[in-house]
Design a protein around this motif. Structure first.
Motif, PDB file in Angstrom:
ATOM      1  N   TYR A   1       0.830  -1.205   0.000  1.00 48.69           N
ATOM      2  CA  TYR A   1       0.000   0.000   0.000  1.00 48.69           C
ATOM      3  C   TYR A   1       0.871   1.265   0.000  1.00 48.69           C
ATOM      4  N   SER A   2       1.874   1.293   0.866  1.00 45.04           N
ATOM      5  CA  SER A   2       2.718   2.485   1.011  1.00 45.04           C
ATOM      6  C   SER A   2       3.476   2.795  -0.276  1.00 45.04           C
ATOM      7  N   PHE A   3       4.057   1.768  -0.882  1.00 40.80           N
ATOM      8  CA  PHE A   3       4.807   2.009  -2.118  1.00 40.80           C
ATOM      9  C   PHE A   3       3.884   2.280  -3.303  1.00 40.80           C
ATOM     10  N   LYS A   4       2.723   1.652  -3.317  1.00 37.98           N
ATOM     11  CA  LYS A   4       1.770   1.927  -4.408  1.00 37.98           C
ATOM     12  C   LYS A   4       1.362   3.397  -4.379  1.00 37.98           C
ATOM     13  N   LYS A   5       1.052   3.909  -3.189  1.00 43.42           N
ATOM     14  CA  LYS A   5       0.685   5.323  -3.047  1.00 43.42           C
ATOM     15  C   LYS A   5       1.854   6.249  -3.407  1.00 43.42           C
ATOM     16  N   ALA A   6       3.084   5.744  -3.250  1.00 51.60           N
ATOM     17  CA  ALA A   6       4.274   6.528  -3.583  1.00 51.60           C
ATOM     18  C   ALA A   6       4.666   6.371  -5.058  1.00 51.60           C
ATOM     19  N   GLY A   7       3.957   5.507  -5.789  1.00 53.72           N
ATOM     20  CA  GLY A   7       4.192   5.384  -7.224  1.00 53.72           C
ATOM     21  C   GLY A   7       4.978   4.167  -7.678  1.00 53.72           C
ATOM     22  N   LYS A   8       5.180   3.189  -6.798  1.00 53.91           N
ATOM     23  CA  LYS A   8       5.910   1.971  -7.168  1.00 53.91           C
ATOM     24  C   LYS A   8       5.054   0.747  -6.883  1.00 53.91           C
ATOM     25  N   SER A   9       5.189  -0.259  -7.728  1.00 55.03           N
ATOM     26  CA  SER A   9       4.407  -1.476  -7.504  1.00 55.03           C
ATOM     27  C   SER A   9       5.280  -2.551  -6.863  1.00 55.03           C
ATOM     28  N   LEU A  10       4.678  -3.312  -5.986  1.00 54.62           N
ATOM     29  CA  LEU A  10       5.324  -4.442  -5.327  1.00 54.62           C
ATOM     30  C   LEU A  10       4.408  -5.652  -5.442  1.00 54.62           C
ATOM     31  N   PRO A  11       4.972  -6.859  -5.406  1.00 53.78           N
ATOM     32  CA  PRO A  11       4.131  -8.053  -5.336  1.00 53.78           C
ATOM     33  C   PRO A  11       3.433  -8.135  -3.968  1.00 53.78           C
ATOM     34  N   ARG A  12       2.552  -9.078  -3.799  1.00 49.39           N
ATOM     35  CA  ARG A  12       1.698  -9.125  -2.615  1.00 49.39           C
ATOM     36  C   ARG A  12       2.364  -9.685  -1.353  1.00 49.39           C
ATOM     37  N   THR A  13       3.209 -10.697  -1.459  1.00 50.14           N
ATOM     38  CA  THR A  13       3.720 -11.350  -0.244  1.00 50.14           C
ATOM     39  C   THR A  13       5.118 -10.853   0.128  1.00 50.14           C
ATOM     40  N   ALA A  14       5.480 -11.054   1.393  1.00 46.03           N
ATOM     41  CA  ALA A  14       6.798 -10.641   1.876  1.00 46.03           C
ATOM     42  C   ALA A  14       7.916 -11.327   1.088  1.00 46.03           C
TER      43      ALA A  14
END
Length: 159
Positions: free
Chosen positions: A79-92
Motif C-alpha cells: 500500500y505504502s509504495f503503491k501510493k508513492a508510485g511503485k508497484s510491489l508483489p503481494r507477499t513478503a
C-alpha cells in the motif's frame, strides 16, 4: 548556489579538457558523491512510502489486508509504495525477491526490512532509521514503529 552556478568555478579549478568539452556541449556535470537524478527520484519515493506507512499508525492488523484501513505486513508495504508510485508483489517473500538486496551498512530510510527464519522470509516492514521499522505485526496488534528485534533480517531497496 546551485551546481549549475558553480560549474564555471569548478571548471576553472579543474582545468580539464573533458570538463570543458562537457560544458561546451551543454552536458551534465556529475560531481563525486553527488546523487544522480534517478537516485534522487528513488529516494523521494522511499521517503514518501515511509511517510505513508507512518500515517497508518494505529491501523489494525488484518490477515491478507492491504489497506486503506487494515493491513498485514506485506499489505502495508504494498500500500505504502503503491501510493508513492511503485508497484510491489503481494507477499513478503515475493517482495524480497523483487527488491535489490543491500547490506545493513547501506540501508536507508524507506528500504524494506525482511525478517527471516532459515531460508524463508516471514515478515516485512519499512526501515525508519535508528534501527526501527514501521510494520503491521500480528493479529490483535496495530501498525506501529518498533525497534528491530532480531539480527535475522535482510534489507531490500525498491527500484
Amino acid at each position: 548556489m546551485s551546481v549549475r552556478n558553480r560549474v564555471p568555478v569548478l571548471l576553472t579549478r579543474a582545468g580539464t579538457a573533458s570538463a570543458l568539452t562537457l560544458a561546451a556541449v551543454g552536458g551534465t556535470l556529475t560531481l563525486p558523491g553527488g546523487a544522480t537524478e534517478a537516485q534522487a527520484a528513488t529516494a523521494g519515493v522511499h521517503a514518501k512510502a515511509l511517510k505513508i506507512a507512518a500515517s497508518k499508525k494505529g491501523s489494525p492488523y488484518g490477515w491478507g489486508a492491504a489497506g486503506p484501513h487494515r493491513f498485514d505486513c506485506s499489505g502495508l508495504t504494498l500500500y505504502s509504495f503503491k501510493k508513492a508510485g511503485k508497484s510491489l508483489p503481494r507477499t513478503a517473500q515475493a517482495q524480497y525477491n523483487k527488491t535489490r538486496h543491500i547490506s545493513a551498512g547501506h540501508r536507508s530510510k524507506g528500504d524494506l526490512v525482511f525478517f527471516r527464519s532459515g531460508g524463508s522470509v516471514y515478515h516485512v516492514g519499512i526501515y525508519a532509521g535508528a534501527n526501527k521499522v514501521w510494520h503491521a505485526p500480528k493479529t490483535g496488534d496495530v501498525v506501529k514503529l518498533e525497534r528491530i528485534w532480531t539480527r535475522s533480517v535482510s534489507y531490500g531497496r525498491v527500484r
